[in-house]
Design a protein around this motif. Sequence first.
Motif, mmCIF file in Angstrom:
data_model
loop_
_atom_site.group_PDB
_atom_site.id
_atom_site.type_symbol
_atom_site.label_atom_id
_atom_site.label_comp_id
_atom_site.label_asym_id
_atom_site.label_seq_id
_atom_site.Cartn_x
_atom_site.Cartn_y
_atom_site.Cartn_z
ATOM 1 N N VAL A 1 44.476 56.218 83.252
ATOM 2 C CA VAL A 1 43.973 57.364 82.491
ATOM 3 C C VAL A 1 42.471 57.535 82.746
ATOM 4 O O VAL A 1 41.983 58.649 82.950
ATOM 5 N N CYS A 2 41.750 56.417 82.746
ATOM 6 C CA CYS A 2 40.305 56.468 83.037
ATOM 7 C C CYS A 2 40.064 57.014 84.446
ATOM 8 O O CYS A 2 39.136 57.803 84.663
ATOM 9 N N ALA A 3 40.899 56.606 85.387
ATOM 10 C CA ALA A 3 40.769 57.081 86.767
ATOM 11 C C ALA A 3 41.022 58.585 86.841
ATOM 12 O O ALA A 3 40.297 59.316 87.527
ATOM 13 N N LYS A 4 42.042 59.057 86.117
ATOM 14 C CA LYS A 4 42.372 60.484 86.097
ATOM 15 C C LYS A 4 41.173 61.323 85.673
ATOM 16 O O LYS A 4 40.907 62.389 86.232
ATOM 17 N N HIS A 5 40.433 60.825 84.681
ATOM 18 C CA HIS A 5 39.279 61.562 84.150
ATOM 19 C C HIS A 5 37.973 61.200 84.867
ATOM 20 O O HIS A 5 36.915 61.702 84.480
ATOM 21 N N GLU A 6 38.066 60.328 85.849
ATOM 22 C CA GLU A 6 36.876 59.874 86.590
ATOM 23 C C GLU A 6 35.797 59.359 85.637
ATOM 24 O O GLU A 6 34.621 59.726 85.723
ATOM 25 N N VAL A 7 36.225 58.509 84.699
ATOM 26 C CA VAL A 7 35.297 57.880 83.752
ATOM 27 C C VAL A 7 34.260 57.081 84.540
ATOM 28 O O VAL A 7 34.601 56.328 85.448
ATOM 29 N N SER A 8 32.988 57.252 84.186
ATOM 30 C CA SER A 8 31.915 56.645 84.989
ATOM 31 C C SER A 8 31.734 55.149 84.731
ATOM 32 O O SER A 8 31.322 54.398 85.625
ATOM 33 N N HIS A 9 32.026 54.706 83.507
ATOM 34 C CA HIS A 9 31.835 53.304 83.135
ATOM 35 C C HIS A 9 33.015 52.823 82.289
ATOM 36 O O HIS A 9 33.406 53.505 81.331
#
Length: 338
Positions: free
Chosen positions: A92-100
């Motif tokens: 899910v974090c990858a999908k949203h390109e979470v920076s940290h």
Amino acid sequence: MTTENDIKRMMARGCEFLGTEYAILGGAMSWISERNLVSAISNAGGFGVIACGAMEPHMLDEEIAETAKRTDKPFGVNLITMHPQLEELIEVCAKHEVSHVVLAGGLPPGWAIPKIKEFGAKLICFAPAFALAKKLARSGVDALVIEGMEAGGHIGPVSTSVLAQEILPELRDELPIFIAGGIGRGHAIAAWLEVGAVGVQLGTRFVCASECIAHENFKKAFIRAPARDAIVSTQIDDRLPVIPVRALKNKGTQEFAAKQIEVAKRLDAGEIEMGEAQLQIEHFWAGALRRAVIEGDVENGSLMAGQSVGMVKAEEPVADIIATLMDEAVKALEKNRG
């Protein structure tokens, strides 16, 4: 004459790492560190962090999207290593390109670090002991948070000052290190910056922010409480892998002891295995915390708070809290160098 620019120069490495104006991380607090508080911290120049806690992947998906609607500044996501759906949450974090991504709850599984790094996120981990800090540095994490036992919520056994003395001199040149636990004023921020930290993390100080959704009763309990009321939970059965929790003493802290006895009996009877026992303990805290934060039941719910709670005096906007912290840090440096 010391100015805010001097503090910013001392924070420069942390600010560059986070992409923020100030190297101040918001501690991830379940039910509290959600879209409203997280975006407010980021909009005020700090770095907000979503507390995933026991969220399901679809819930985290929505939370990240809603936070992004409220800020165009960087923010992170805190994941618990023992979460049974850790891999899906990372996706899910990858999908949203979470920076940290901030991983909490011990040494992350070997596959998790490359999985997080492959979508370009910077990885921050907690170091509650020197040996673990060295292991994390070798494994390729990008930054560490040294969090001492003065903090609220799940804690380790060693104080912030001792951990920092052990870890900072050895590892501060290798990777950025943030300090957490017991920080309530800018004087402490200045002190940690002077000995090599790149920034700090605060949780308790932000609970009574105007933008925080915590119930009025929860905030009032924080404003009234002295430091000595933030106590550590007791482990009833040595077999149960219970991570100590610091919270304001109330009926809820007594109920936790009863819950441990209940889980231990089920373990003895062979009704559950150790992994399930640990999850039941975690679910107890998640439920008790929700009762206090969302429903306002401050007698039976969990009032997770750090010892800095005694320095929380009023409800005020996040921007004012950060401005006060920075002003105090500047004044502290001026006095020290006077």
